[in-house]
Scaffold this active site. Structure first.
Site, PDB file in Angstrom:
ATOM      1  N   GLY A   1       0.631  28.451 -65.478  1.00  0.00           N
ATOM      2  CA  GLY A   1       0.928  29.735 -64.829  1.00  0.00           C
ATOM      3  C   GLY A   1      -0.246  30.697 -64.959  1.00  0.00           C
ATOM      4  O   GLY A   1      -0.065  31.916 -65.039  1.00  0.00           O
TER       5      GLY A   1
ATOM      6  N   GLY B   1      -0.794  33.909 -62.755  1.00  0.00           N
ATOM      7  CA  GLY B   1       0.220  34.959 -62.734  1.00  0.00           C
ATOM      8  C   GLY B   1      -0.208  36.210 -63.485  1.00  0.00           C
ATOM      9  O   GLY B   1      -1.364  36.360 -63.893  1.00  0.00           O
TER      10      GLY B   1
ATOM     11  N   ILE C   1       0.181  26.087 -60.404  1.00  0.00           N
ATOM     12  CA  ILE C   1       0.627  25.288 -59.241  1.00  0.00           C
ATOM     13  C   ILE C   1      -0.253  25.584 -58.028  1.00  0.00           C
ATOM     14  O   ILE C   1      -0.388  24.764 -57.129  1.00  0.00           O
ATOM     15  CB  ILE C   1       2.119  25.585 -58.941  1.00  0.00           C
ATOM     16  CG1 ILE C   1       2.701  24.669 -57.877  1.00  0.00           C
ATOM     17  CG2 ILE C   1       2.327  27.012 -58.495  1.00  0.00           C
ATOM     18  CD1 ILE C   1       3.135  23.357 -58.389  1.00  0.00           C
TER      19      ILE C   1
ATOM     20  N   TYR D   1      17.690  34.255 -64.870  1.00  0.00           N
ATOM     21  CA  TYR D   1      16.460  34.375 -65.651  1.00  0.00           C
ATOM     22  C   TYR D   1      16.793  34.512 -67.146  1.00  0.00           C
ATOM     23  O   TYR D   1      16.205  33.834 -67.999  1.00  0.00           O
ATOM     24  CB  TYR D   1      15.694  35.608 -65.148  1.00  0.00           C
ATOM     25  CG  TYR D   1      14.405  35.913 -65.852  1.00  0.00           C
ATOM     26  CD1 TYR D   1      13.317  35.045 -65.787  1.00  0.00           C
ATOM     27  CD2 TYR D   1      14.252  37.115 -66.559  1.00  0.00           C
ATOM     28  CE1 TYR D   1      12.131  35.356 -66.417  1.00  0.00           C
ATOM     29  CE2 TYR D   1      13.063  37.428 -67.177  1.00  0.00           C
ATOM     30  CZ  TYR D   1      12.004  36.548 -67.109  1.00  0.00           C
ATOM     31  OH  TYR D   1      10.830  36.861 -67.727  1.00  0.00           O
TER      32      TYR D   1
ATOM     33  N   LYS E   1      15.987  32.158 -70.373  1.00  0.00           N
ATOM     34  CA  LYS E   1      15.225  32.670 -71.523  1.00  0.00           C
ATOM     35  C   LYS E   1      15.948  32.375 -72.837  1.00  0.00           C
ATOM     36  O   LYS E   1      15.320  31.976 -73.820  1.00  0.00           O
ATOM     37  CB  LYS E   1      14.958  34.174 -71.363  1.00  0.00           C
ATOM     38  CG  LYS E   1      13.910  34.489 -70.298  1.00  0.00           C
ATOM     39  CD  LYS E   1      12.568  33.868 -70.675  1.00  0.00           C
ATOM     40  CE  LYS E   1      11.546  33.936 -69.574  1.00  0.00           C
ATOM     41  NZ  LYS E   1      10.322  33.197 -69.887  1.00  0.00           N
TER      42      LYS E   1
END
Ligand code: SER
Length: 328
Positions: free
Chosen positions: A8, A11, A35, A140, A144
Site C-alpha cells: 500500500g 497510499g 497494487i 472497516y 480492524k
C-alpha cells in the site's frame, strides 16, 4: 541485515512512510509496493507492483528481498468500505492474513495500522481506554478488530512480532487519503488553498480525534524500534494528538486564509460512521510503554498543511480518491 517490504506504498501513509524509511535506513533497504503501477507513484527508492491478495506473489517477493520487516498498509478505508463491504472484507482481511502467514513462515516482523474505527457506539467516547468494549458498526471497524485479533493470534501461536497502532484521522498533503470518514480534514485544506469554499460532509460540531502525518510516521517507527520487552500490549496501541470539530478547524484555517468559507451538507453515511466512533482515544499506555509523545498541535498542523499544499509539486495535487489505498 534489515530489509523492509511496504504494501500500500502509494497510499496516504505509505507514500510518506516509504520516503521516511528510505531516509532512515538508506538506499536498497526498503521495497515499496502497491497494487498500482509504480510508474504512477514511485518517487525514488525500490518500487514494484504487488497484490498482497496473491499469497504466492507475496511469498516470492518477501523471500527474494530477504525481508525482515513488513509494513502492511494496503486496505480499504471506512466510507469506501461501506460502498462494497464484501470487497473491503476480502482486501482488509485476506491481505493481512497473507502478510501474517508469510511472516510466520519467514520470521518477519509486521507493522499494520488499526484505527479508532475498531471502536463502536458502546465504547466510552471520551476517552476510549486502551482495553475496552469493541463492537464497531462498520465493515472497516469489523476488519480492524479482527485484524488486531489476528495479529495477537500470530504472535501467540507462531511468535510473529506483529505490532500496530490505533490511529485517529490522519492529516497530510502528499497523497490523498481516499474513502475515509476523516478525509474532510484533508479536503478542507485543498479548498482553502485553491480559493474555493468547502462543503463539509459532517456536521459542524462533529468532534474527532486527528493526527498530523509527521507524528504518525514517527509513531510507527518508534513503535517498531521499541524493545519488545517494554511492550505489554505490542499490538493496537491507542495513539492520539489533536481533537477538533469541522467548525474549529475552519476557524483555525481562517487565521491564515481570512476569506475562507465553509458550508455543511452532512452525508448520512459519513455522519453515522463518525458518530459511532469515540471522540478521543486514551493513549496513556503508548506513552508509558514506549514513550509516545505527539508534537504537532492544531495550529502547527494547520500552518504545515497550508505551507505544504502551497509549495507542493503539481503532481502531488489531490486526485480522485484511490479505492485501493492505505489505511487511516
Ligand atoms: N481515517 C480512517 C477513516 O476515516 C479512520 O481510521 O476511515
Amino acid at each position: 541485515m534489515k530489509r523492509i517490504l511496504v504494501t500500500g506504498a502509494a497510499g496516504q501513509i505509505g507514500t510518506e512512510l516509504s520516503a521516511r524509511l528510505l531516509d532512515r535506513y538508506g538506499p536498497g533497504v526498503t521495497l515499496a509496493t502497491d497494487i498500482r503501477d509504480p510508474v504512477a507513484w514511485a518517487r525514488g527508492g525500490l518500487a514494484e507492483q504487488l497484490d498482497c491478495l496473491d499469497l504466492d506473489a507475496l511469498r516470492r517477493t518477501v523471500t527474494r528481498l530477504g525481508a525482515t520487516d513488513i509494513f502492511h498498509l494496503a486496505a480499504i478505508l471506512s466510507a469506501a468500505a461501506e460502498e462494497d463491504p464484501l470487497r473491503a472484507y476480502r482486501i482488509n482481511m485476506n491481505g493481512l492474513v497473507n502478510v501474517l502467514q508469510v511472516a510466520a513462515e519467514t520470521g518477519c516482523r509486521v507493522f499494520t495500522p488499526s484505527s479508532i474505527a475498531a471502536f463502536g457506539p458502546e465504547t466510552p467516547r471520551d476517552p476510549a481506554p486502551q482495553s475496552t468494549l469493541q463492537r464497531p458498526t462498520t465493515m472497516y471497524g469489523v476488519t480492524k478488530v479482527a485484524g488486531e485479533l489476528l495479529c495477537d493470534y500470530y504472535h501467540a501461536r507462531f511468535g510473529v512480532d506483529a505490532r500496530g497502532l490505533r490511529f485517529p484521522g490522519l492529516v497530510s498533503y502528499t497523497a490523498p487519503p481516499g474513502g475515509g470518514t476523516t478525509d474532510y480534514a484533508v479536503e478542507i485544506f485543498h479548498a482553502a488553498v485553491d480559493g474555493g469554499r468547502y462543503v463539509c460532509p459532517l456536521k459542524p460540531d462533529t468532534r474527532m480525534d486527528m493526527m498530523y502525518m509527521p507524528d504518525a510516521i514517527r509513531a510507527i517507527i518508534e513503535l517498531m524500534e521499541a524493545p519488545a520487552t517494554s511492550l505489554v500490549h505490542r499490538n493496537a496501541f491507542n495513539v492520539t494528538a489533536v481533537h477538533f470539530t469541522p467548525a474549529e478547524l475552519a476557524r483555525a484555517i481562517r487565521a491564515h486564509v481570512p476569506g475562507f468559507e465553509i458550508d455543511y451538507a452532512p452525508d448520512p453515511l459519513r455522519q453515522a460512521i463518525a458518530d459511532s466512533w469515540p471522540e478521543r482515544l486514551d493513549d496513556s499506555e503508548a506513552r508509558e510503554q514506549w514513550g509516545w509523545r505527539h508534537e504537532y498541535e492544531l495550529p502547527d498542523m494547520v500552518a504545515g498543511m497550508l505551507r505544504g499544499l502551497k509549495t507542493r509539486p503539481a503532481r502531488h495535487a489531490a486526485g480522485p480518491a484511490g479505492r485501493w489505498n492505505d489505511a487511516d
